[in-house]
Design a protein around this motif. Structure first.
Motif, PDB file in Angstrom:
ATOM      1  N   TYR A   1       0.758  -1.108   0.078  1.00  0.00           N
ATOM      2  CA  TYR A   1       0.001   0.114  -0.043  1.00  0.00           C
ATOM      3  C   TYR A   1       0.902   1.082  -0.200  1.00  0.00           C
ATOM      4  CZ  TYR A   1      -4.167  -2.806   0.784  1.00  0.00           C
ATOM      5  OH  TYR A   1      -5.101  -3.703   0.588  1.00  0.00           O
ATOM      6  N   LEU A   2       1.967   1.079  -0.543  1.00  0.00           N
ATOM      7  CA  LEU A   2       2.970   2.306  -0.645  1.00  0.00           C
ATOM      8  C   LEU A   2       2.357   3.205  -1.544  1.00  0.00           C
ATOM      9  CD1 LEU A   2       5.972   2.430   0.452  1.00  0.00           C
ATOM     10  CD2 LEU A   2       6.447   2.370  -1.810  1.00  0.00           C
ATOM     11  N   GLN A   3       2.503   4.584  -0.904  1.00  0.00           N
ATOM     12  CA  GLN A   3       1.863   5.878  -1.477  1.00  0.00           C
ATOM     13  C   GLN A   3       2.875   6.315  -2.578  1.00  0.00           C
ATOM     14  OE1 GLN A   3      -0.526   8.365   0.832  1.00  0.00           O
ATOM     15  NE2 GLN A   3       0.380   7.489   2.590  1.00  0.00           N
ATOM     16  N   SER A   4       2.397   6.770  -3.827  1.00  0.00           N
ATOM     17  CA  SER A   4       3.275   7.389  -4.617  1.00  0.00           C
ATOM     18  C   SER A   4       3.437   8.690  -4.591  1.00  0.00           C
ATOM     19  CB  SER A   4       2.427   7.281  -6.258  1.00  0.00           C
ATOM     20  OG  SER A   4       2.275   5.770  -6.482  1.00  0.00           O
ATOM     21  N   ILE A   5       4.142   8.850  -3.293  1.00  0.00           N
ATOM     22  CA  ILE A   5       4.386  10.667  -2.970  1.00  0.00           C
ATOM     23  C   ILE A   5       5.698  10.613  -2.443  1.00  0.00           C
ATOM     24  CG2 ILE A   5       3.748  12.293  -1.404  1.00  0.00           C
ATOM     25  CD1 ILE A   5       0.839  11.237  -1.263  1.00  0.00           C
ATOM     26  N   TYR A   6       6.408  11.394  -2.846  1.00  0.00           N
ATOM     27  CA  TYR A   6       7.854  11.973  -2.442  1.00  0.00           C
ATOM     28  C   TYR A   6       7.717  13.290  -1.541  1.00  0.00           C
ATOM     29  CZ  TYR A   6      10.865   8.779  -5.248  1.00  0.00           C
ATOM     30  OH  TYR A   6      11.336   7.630  -5.889  1.00  0.00           O
TER      31      TYR A   6
END
Length: 240
Positions: A159-164
């Motif tokens: 469920y890793l978010q695509s946010i840096y």
């Protein structure tokens, strides 16, 4: 379980959500009572009680009536009772609920001790932060069904978010901000001073593109991290 009732009763320890004790007894007397019911000798009872009360940080309060204990102290005594026969498996039902921060910290430290002693601990709780701190594997129950049963590491990656989340050494000017916003693989840009959050279309495909973009922007980067989901984020996605 029915065939090996006596053995299983010693192999499994249980802490109910709200453990109850005889209020006129003290902790040492209560553990002695448990040991006597189990057929232990006085010597064995004293040895176990001393060790358990030390483990749950109740040695100094061991001769005080349990009726005067705080909820956190009763929870810790409950863990000592569950551990009395040194079981391999422990079932803990809401062990840190309704406790103040200090009480929660004490209970979590005790559970971590049990974990380090290679005990299998089943922890039932709605305090998701505690699960992140303690557990290796997570199960989520929704409407009577197990909808998630996964290791914590795999679950977080899944469920890793695509946010840096990026911290720059200097504030970005308007031109540098426009360079970032113009990138086709970026869906959203959030700016808070020197901190910038970039939402990517696909973090696995666009990771290298992001590094090239930051080089083009030309401002030194202090930190750059992929935003990790919390268990609360995952729980809400699963039950929606």
């Amino acid at each position: 379980i029915k065939k090996n009732k006596d053995r299983n009763s010693r192999d499994i320890g249980y802490l109910p959500e709200d453990p109850r004790f005889y209020p006129y007894m003290n902790a040492k007397e209560y553990l002695s009572f448990i040991g006597t019911l189990g057929g232990d000798t006085v010597k064995a009872i004293n040895k176990k009680s001393e060790w358990l009360l030390g483990m749950v940080k109740l040695a100094k309060a061991s001769k005080r009536p349990i009726g005067g204990y705080s909820r956190g102290m009763r929870q810790r005594l409950g863990i000592a009772v569950a551990m009395y026969h040194d079981p391999e498996v422990l079932l803990l039902d809401e062990p840190s609920s309704a406790l103040d921060p200090e009480g929660r910290k004490d209970v979590i430290e005790i559970i971590q001790q049990l974990k380090s002693r290679k005990k299998t601990v089943f922890l039932s709780t709605h305090i998701l932060n505690d699960i992140e701190r303690i557990c290796d594997r997570v199960g989520i129950l929704h409407e009577g069904k197990i909808v998630i049963n996964e290791s914590l590491g795999v679950l977080m990656k899944k469920y890793l978010q695509s946010i840096y989340d990026i911290e720059f050494k200097e504030f970005l000017n308007e031109q540098q901000i426009e360079i970032i916003k113009a990138a086709s693989f970026i869906e959203h840009v959030a700016i808070d001073g020197k901190h910038v959050s970039l939402t990517l279309r696909d973090i696995e495909l666009n990771g290298n593109d992001t590094l090239k973009l930051l080089t083009e922007v030309g401002v030194p980067v202090i930190t750059m991290n992929i935003r990790k989901p919390s268990l609360e984020d995952i729980f809400m996605k699963v039950v929606e």
